[in-house]
Design a protein around this motif. Sequence first.
Motif, PDB file in Angstrom:
ATOM      1  N   GLU A 131     -41.544  54.052  19.257  1.00 45.42           N
ATOM      2  CA  GLU A 131     -41.004  53.777  17.730  1.00 45.42           C
ATOM      3  C   GLU A 131     -39.541  53.252  17.573  1.00 45.42           C
ATOM      4  O   GLU A 131     -39.417  52.518  16.441  1.00 45.42           O
ATOM      5  CB  GLU A 131     -41.093  55.151  17.079  1.00 45.42           C
ATOM      6  CG  GLU A 131     -42.519  55.858  16.947  1.00 45.42           C
ATOM      7  CD  GLU A 131     -42.517  57.028  16.154  1.00 45.42           C
ATOM      8  OE1 GLU A 131     -41.333  57.454  15.812  1.00 45.42           O
ATOM      9  OE2 GLU A 131     -43.708  57.633  16.189  1.00 45.42           O
ATOM     10  N   ASP A 132     -38.839  53.095  18.625  1.00 38.30           N
ATOM     11  CA  ASP A 132     -37.440  52.514  18.309  1.00 38.30           C
ATOM     12  C   ASP A 132     -37.319  51.299  18.556  1.00 38.30           C
ATOM     13  O   ASP A 132     -36.477  50.566  18.437  1.00 38.30           O
ATOM     14  CB  ASP A 132     -36.435  53.241  19.295  1.00 38.30           C
ATOM     15  CG  ASP A 132     -36.116  54.919  18.869  1.00 38.30           C
ATOM     16  OD1 ASP A 132     -36.263  54.931  17.877  1.00 38.30           O
ATOM     17  OD2 ASP A 132     -35.970  55.612  19.714  1.00 38.30           O
ATOM     18  N   PHE A 133     -38.497  50.471  18.990  1.00 39.36           N
ATOM     19  CA  PHE A 133     -38.590  49.212  19.278  1.00 39.36           C
ATOM     20  C   PHE A 133     -38.429  48.350  17.999  1.00 39.36           C
ATOM     21  O   PHE A 133     -37.680  47.423  17.827  1.00 39.36           O
ATOM     22  CB  PHE A 133     -39.876  48.779  19.833  1.00 39.36           C
ATOM     23  CG  PHE A 133     -40.073  47.268  20.228  1.00 39.36           C
ATOM     24  CD1 PHE A 133     -39.737  46.965  21.262  1.00 39.36           C
ATOM     25  CD2 PHE A 133     -40.682  46.441  19.239  1.00 39.36           C
ATOM     26  CE1 PHE A 133     -39.521  45.609  21.934  1.00 39.36           C
ATOM     27  CE2 PHE A 133     -40.825  45.156  19.980  1.00 39.36           C
ATOM     28  CZ  PHE A 133     -40.148  44.717  21.057  1.00 39.36           C
ATOM     29  N   HIS A 134     -38.806  49.037  16.853  1.00 41.36           N
ATOM     30  CA  HIS A 134     -38.467  48.367  15.555  1.00 41.36           C
ATOM     31  C   HIS A 134     -37.468  49.505  14.718  1.00 41.36           C
ATOM     32  O   HIS A 134     -37.675  50.192  14.132  1.00 41.36           O
ATOM     33  CB  HIS A 134     -39.764  48.197  14.558  1.00 41.36           C
ATOM     34  CG  HIS A 134     -40.643  47.212  15.319  1.00 41.36           C
ATOM     35  ND1 HIS A 134     -40.341  45.898  15.229  1.00 41.36           N
ATOM     36  CD2 HIS A 134     -41.756  47.409  15.806  1.00 41.36           C
ATOM     37  CE1 HIS A 134     -41.363  45.133  15.901  1.00 41.36           C
ATOM     38  NE2 HIS A 134     -42.451  46.125  16.157  1.00 41.36           N
ATOM     39  N   PRO A 135     -36.269  49.292  15.194  1.00 36.75           N
ATOM     40  CA  PRO A 135     -35.218  50.250  14.477  1.00 36.75           C
ATOM     41  C   PRO A 135     -34.964  50.471  13.151  1.00 36.75           C
ATOM     42  O   PRO A 135     -35.308  49.347  12.421  1.00 36.75           O
ATOM     43  CB  PRO A 135     -33.926  50.190  15.280  1.00 36.75           C
ATOM     44  CG  PRO A 135     -33.857  48.506  15.682  1.00 36.75           C
ATOM     45  CD  PRO A 135     -35.477  48.363  15.818  1.00 36.75           C
ATOM     46  N   THR A 136     -34.571  51.655  12.528  1.00 29.58           N
ATOM     47  CA  THR A 136     -34.362  51.760  11.184  1.00 29.58           C
ATOM     48  C   THR A 136     -33.043  52.273  11.321  1.00 29.58           C
ATOM     49  O   THR A 136     -32.260  52.490  12.155  1.00 29.58           O
ATOM     50  CB  THR A 136     -35.404  53.011  10.628  1.00 29.58           C
ATOM     51  OG1 THR A 136     -35.435  54.174  11.455  1.00 29.58           O
ATOM     52  CG2 THR A 136     -36.836  52.507  10.748  1.00 29.58           C
ATOM     53  N   SER A 137     -32.680  52.839  10.028  1.00 27.38           N
ATOM     54  CA  SER A 137     -31.130  53.148   9.820  1.00 27.38           C
ATOM     55  C   SER A 137     -31.034  54.521  10.615  1.00 27.38           C
ATOM     56  O   SER A 137     -29.958  54.978  10.689  1.00 27.38           O
ATOM     57  CB  SER A 137     -30.940  53.370   8.399  1.00 27.38           C
ATOM     58  OG  SER A 137     -31.973  54.401   7.709  1.00 27.38           O
ATOM     59  N   ASN A 138     -32.027  55.146  10.986  1.00 27.16           N
ATOM     60  CA  ASN A 138     -32.012  56.490  11.701  1.00 27.16           C
ATOM     61  C   ASN A 138     -32.106  56.381  12.996  1.00 27.16           C
ATOM     62  O   ASN A 138     -32.215  57.455  13.640  1.00 27.16           O
ATOM     63  CB  ASN A 138     -32.854  57.587  11.121  1.00 27.16           C
ATOM     64  CG  ASN A 138     -32.800  57.880   9.521  1.00 27.16           C
ATOM     65  OD1 ASN A 138     -31.530  57.805   9.026  1.00 27.16           O
ATOM     66  ND2 ASN A 138     -33.674  57.873   9.003  1.00 27.16           N
TER      67      ASN A 138
END
Length: 250
Positions: A165-172
């Motif tokens: 899921e971290d492949f498309h990172p978000t602010s978190n």
Amino acid sequence: MSPKLRHHVRYTTNQLFEVVAPSNEEETTDTPAAQKREERLRKFRELHFKRNEARKLNHQEVVEEDKRLKLPSNWEAKKARLEYELIVDQKKKECAERGEDYNRVKLLEISAEDAERWERKKKKKNPDPGFSGYAEAQLRQYQRLTKQIKPDMENYERQREECGEDFHPTSNSLIHGTHVPSKESVDRMVDDVEKQIEKRSKYSRRRAYNDDADIDYINERNAKFNKKAERFYGKYTAEIKQNLERGTAV
């Protein structure tokens, strides 16, 4: 109505029919009136046929125009490009069947005028304005580097599976410092940096200063102007300069 009056009306109607309606014998006769009537009927049928044909063509054109309006704005250019690509693929297959090189065959078909026109168009499309500012130079460098990028899909899929899921990172997402580049990527970056240093060294050298040259300027800007004037008009003013130096100028 009385029987006598009814008989009179019937008789008058029969007489009118006999006067107005031509008999079969008159229709078969080749008279000028009959010819004119047939000619008018023929023209009327032709006009009727042309009107129907024009109506049909007009309807087809309206339908085609409606289809064109619903298409994207760049459809014509895209269609022409696709047709050209199909023609190129067909020629490549024909050259491969004959055992010929498509690039050589293509160059043989290009005339000198077309080659010069394409070369001028290429220069006009991507001109080299030189250094005009650091922002423009940085943009040109970025465009040059992005054009050289060749995506590695296998490495992309592997990183996608590893990161999840971290492949498309978000602010978190906390992924800073977790990515380790491959040895091939590091070598490619080093090669590119070395090429940049080599290219930059050719354009960063200072012009040699000649102490024995004549000083005919008052500042650096005037020196550049004099060099430019000498480059364009020096061959025309050489004799005048010599006469001035010898003191023999008239």
